[in-house]
Every structure is written in C-alpha cells, then in structure tokens.
Design a protein around this motif. Sequence first.
Motif, short mmCIF file in Angstrom:
data_model
loop_
_atom_site.label_atom_id
_atom_site.label_comp_id
_atom_site.label_asym_id
_atom_site.label_seq_id
_atom_site.Cartn_x
_atom_site.Cartn_y
_atom_site.Cartn_z
N ILE A 54 0.84 -1.20 0.00
CA ILE A 54 0.00 0.00 0.00
C ILE A 54 0.88 1.25 0.00
O ILE A 54 0.67 2.18 -0.80
CB ILE A 54 -0.96 0.01 1.21
CG1 ILE A 54 -1.85 -1.24 1.21
CG2 ILE A 54 -1.81 1.28 1.20
CD1 ILE A 54 -2.71 -1.42 -0.02
N SER A 55 1.88 1.29 0.86
CA SER A 55 2.77 2.46 0.87
C SER A 55 3.68 2.48 -0.35
O SER A 55 4.04 3.56 -0.85
CB SER A 55 3.59 2.52 2.16
OG SER A 55 4.32 1.33 2.37
N ILE A 56 4.04 1.31 -0.88
CA ILE A 56 4.77 1.27 -2.14
C ILE A 56 3.93 1.93 -3.23
O ILE A 56 4.44 2.67 -4.08
CB ILE A 56 5.12 -0.17 -2.54
CG1 ILE A 56 6.19 -0.74 -1.61
CG2 ILE A 56 5.61 -0.24 -3.99
CD1 ILE A 56 6.47 -2.21 -1.81
N GLY A 57 2.61 1.70 -3.17
CA GLY A 57 1.72 2.29 -4.15
C GLY A 57 1.54 3.78 -4.02
O GLY A 57 1.54 4.50 -5.02
N TYR A 58 1.40 4.28 -2.79
CA TYR A 58 1.11 5.71 -2.65
C TYR A 58 2.34 6.59 -2.61
O TYR A 58 2.25 7.80 -2.87
CB TYR A 58 0.19 5.99 -1.45
CG TYR A 58 0.73 5.76 -0.06
CD1 TYR A 58 1.84 6.45 0.45
CD2 TYR A 58 0.08 4.89 0.82
CE1 TYR A 58 2.30 6.26 1.74
CE2 TYR A 58 0.51 4.70 2.13
CZ TYR A 58 1.62 5.38 2.58
OH TYR A 58 2.06 5.19 3.88
N THR A 59 3.51 6.03 -2.32
CA THR A 59 4.70 6.88 -2.19
C THR A 59 5.01 7.69 -3.45
O THR A 59 5.28 8.90 -3.35
CB THR A 59 5.92 6.05 -1.74
OG1 THR A 59 5.65 5.49 -0.44
CG2 THR A 59 7.17 6.90 -1.65
N PRO A 60 4.97 7.10 -4.65
CA PRO A 60 5.23 7.93 -5.84
C PRO A 60 4.20 9.04 -6.04
O PRO A 60 4.51 10.05 -6.67
CB PRO A 60 5.17 6.92 -6.99
CG PRO A 60 5.43 5.60 -6.36
CD PRO A 60 4.82 5.67 -5.00
N HIS A 61 3.00 8.85 -5.51
CA HIS A 61 1.96 9.88 -5.62
C HIS A 61 2.17 10.98 -4.57
O HIS A 61 1.73 12.11 -4.76
CB HIS A 61 0.58 9.25 -5.43
CG HIS A 61 0.20 8.30 -6.52
ND1 HIS A 61 -0.74 8.59 -7.49
CD2 HIS A 61 0.66 7.04 -6.81
CE1 HIS A 61 -0.86 7.56 -8.32
NE2 HIS A 61 -0.01 6.61 -7.92
N LEU A 62 2.83 10.63 -3.48
CA LEU A 62 3.09 11.59 -2.40
C LEU A 62 4.27 12.50 -2.70
O LEU A 62 4.23 13.70 -2.43
CB LEU A 62 3.35 10.81 -1.10
CG LEU A 62 3.77 11.61 0.14
CD1 LEU A 62 2.66 12.57 0.57
CD2 LEU A 62 4.13 10.65 1.28
N ILE A 63 5.32 11.92 -3.29
CA ILE A 63 6.59 12.64 -3.46
C ILE A 63 6.46 14.01 -4.14
O ILE A 63 7.04 14.97 -3.66
CB ILE A 63 7.56 11.78 -4.28
CG1 ILE A 63 7.78 10.46 -3.56
CG2 ILE A 63 8.86 12.52 -4.55
CD1 ILE A 63 9.05 10.23 -2.90
N PRO A 64 5.73 14.13 -5.25
CA PRO A 64 5.71 15.43 -5.93
C PRO A 64 5.18 16.57 -5.07
O PRO A 64 5.50 17.74 -5.33
CB PRO A 64 4.80 15.19 -7.14
CG PRO A 64 4.87 13.72 -7.39
CD PRO A 64 4.98 13.11 -6.02
N HIS A 65 4.40 16.24 -4.04
CA HIS A 65 3.82 17.28 -3.19
C HIS A 65 4.77 17.76 -2.10
O HIS A 65 4.54 18.80 -1.49
CB HIS A 65 2.55 16.75 -2.53
CG HIS A 65 1.48 16.36 -3.51
ND1 HIS A 65 0.67 17.29 -4.13
CD2 HIS A 65 1.10 15.14 -3.98
CE1 HIS A 65 -0.16 16.65 -4.93
NE2 HIS A 65 0.08 15.36 -4.87
N ILE A 66 5.84 16.98 -1.83
CA ILE A 66 6.69 17.31 -0.68
C ILE A 66 8.16 17.36 -1.04
O ILE A 66 9.02 17.48 -0.16
CB ILE A 66 6.47 16.31 0.48
CG1 ILE A 66 6.83 14.88 0.07
CG2 ILE A 66 5.03 16.36 0.97
CD1 ILE A 66 6.78 13.87 1.21
N ASN A 67 8.49 17.31 -2.32
CA ASN A 67 9.88 17.13 -2.72
C ASN A 67 10.79 18.33 -2.45
O ASN A 67 12.01 18.21 -2.48
CB ASN A 67 9.96 16.75 -4.20
CG ASN A 67 9.65 17.92 -5.10
OD1 ASN A 67 8.55 18.45 -5.09
ND2 ASN A 67 10.64 18.33 -5.88
N ARG A 68 10.20 19.49 -2.19
CA ARG A 68 11.06 20.63 -1.85
C ARG A 68 11.39 20.68 -0.37
O ARG A 68 12.23 21.48 0.07
CB ARG A 68 10.38 21.94 -2.27
CG ARG A 68 10.32 22.11 -3.78
CD ARG A 68 9.89 23.51 -4.17
NE ARG A 68 9.85 23.68 -5.61
CZ ARG A 68 9.50 24.80 -6.20
NH1 ARG A 68 9.16 25.87 -5.48
NH2 ARG A 68 9.47 24.87 -7.52
N THR A 69 10.74 19.81 0.40
CA THR A 69 11.00 19.73 1.83
C THR A 69 11.72 18.44 2.20
O THR A 69 12.60 18.45 3.07
CB THR A 69 9.67 19.80 2.61
OG1 THR A 69 9.02 21.03 2.30
CG2 THR A 69 9.91 19.74 4.11
#
Length: 232
Positions: A54-69
């Motif tokens: 589940i986290s393998i699935g959502y992690t690529p969707h999460l990254i673009p929102h937090i990649n500057r932090t």
Amino acid sequence: MTFSMSVVFVLALALASSVSCRPHRHDVEADPCGDPPTPAKSKLLQYLVIGDSISIGYTPHLIPHINRTFEVQHIHINGGNSQRGITCLSHWLGENKWDFISYNFGLHDIAHDAEQLTLAQYTLNMMNITERLNKTGAKLMWVNTTPVPDVTVSPVRLDSDVVKFNAEAASITEKYGIPTDDLYGWVIKKCGENYKSCDGIQLPKNVHYTPAGYDYLVESLLASIQKIFPPM
C-alpha cells in the motif's frame, strides 16, 4: 516549508512495478530485508517510509507534493508483516540520519497465509518496533492499516481483524505521543462502512488501489504531514 511539485525520489528499481498498483514481488527467503537505504543525496529533510504494497503504491503519488521539503525513500522491499519488521528494522534504518519516519504493519499480519500472526504477536512486535523507532530521534507518524472490502480476497483477510489490529497499534503509538494518519477512516469516509467495492478508488476484490485511489490516500497523508511539519 513549502509543499510543491517536481520530483526528488530515491527508490530502488525493484519498486518500480509498484506504480501499477501491484504488490511488490521479492524473493524474501533469499533476501528478507532488501537493499539498505541509499545515502542522502541532498540537504533536504530525510524521510523514510516503512510499509507494504500500500505504501509502495502511494509513495510515488506523495513525493511530488513534498519534494522541496523532503528527500524520500521507501524501504527497498515490501515490508511484509511485523515479524519482518523486527528482523529487518536495523537494516532498513541503516546509518542514515532520518528526520521523519512513517510506518505501517498490518495487512500481512492478518493475511491467512504464512505471514499471519496472532494479535498478541502483533502487539509485542509493534511495541518493540515503536520503541526502536522512537530512539532514532526522528519525528514519527503511524499510518494505520487500510480497510479490506467485504468480499473474498486472496489471501483471505477480514476487515474485522483490521479494526482489532489498528486498535492495538493505536494503544501503543499513543503512549509515545506518535500521531496517526487514519487511512482506515479516510477510506471508509469515501467507500462507506462494510463496503464490497469502491469504484475508481480500490481495485475489485482487492486490498490495493487504483492510481486515483492512491491520490486519494495522499490527501490524508499530506494533511497529517503538514501538522507535523507546518508550512513556513
């Protein structure tokens, strides 16, 4: 801190297939813990995601929102059940200095297969895992286990077990003051109590999600992360 787009994503190629929402397949007998973490490549906050498909699935969707932090790594394997967590946790942490760690165990613990654990075994493992993570000095977030639809899935899992195991995990993390991202409640809000299917969000007769479903999970994750790391 600003949460925005453009990707800094350190994740083993072994996880690449997870973007298709399929559980990661790995020869766990030959290599139960996967590769160690990649050394930090930037001065961004270092974020480790510990979890299963589940986290393998959502992690690529999460990254673009937090990649500057954050510079984000998922452990380089499906985390499996909490017993694998006990075995592999030191390996997964490696020598890196983590600023933030989110973690989950549960779906594999309740599966009616070789990974299944009793509630008592899960509770003991969660106590030890949480104590060890608390010693890292990183800010922590427990991500509770997502629902199982009220249909036959393979391997067999029961949503009533998810509820019991989530309650035990919450009783442990609350003692440490660790915040919870309530993905279980978030999915129920969208799909309803005792749902059999959730079109467009969860794959049919499956515990995994569609791309839109992973985007939906990320909405909850982002809200929880921003409470821990308020935007500046």
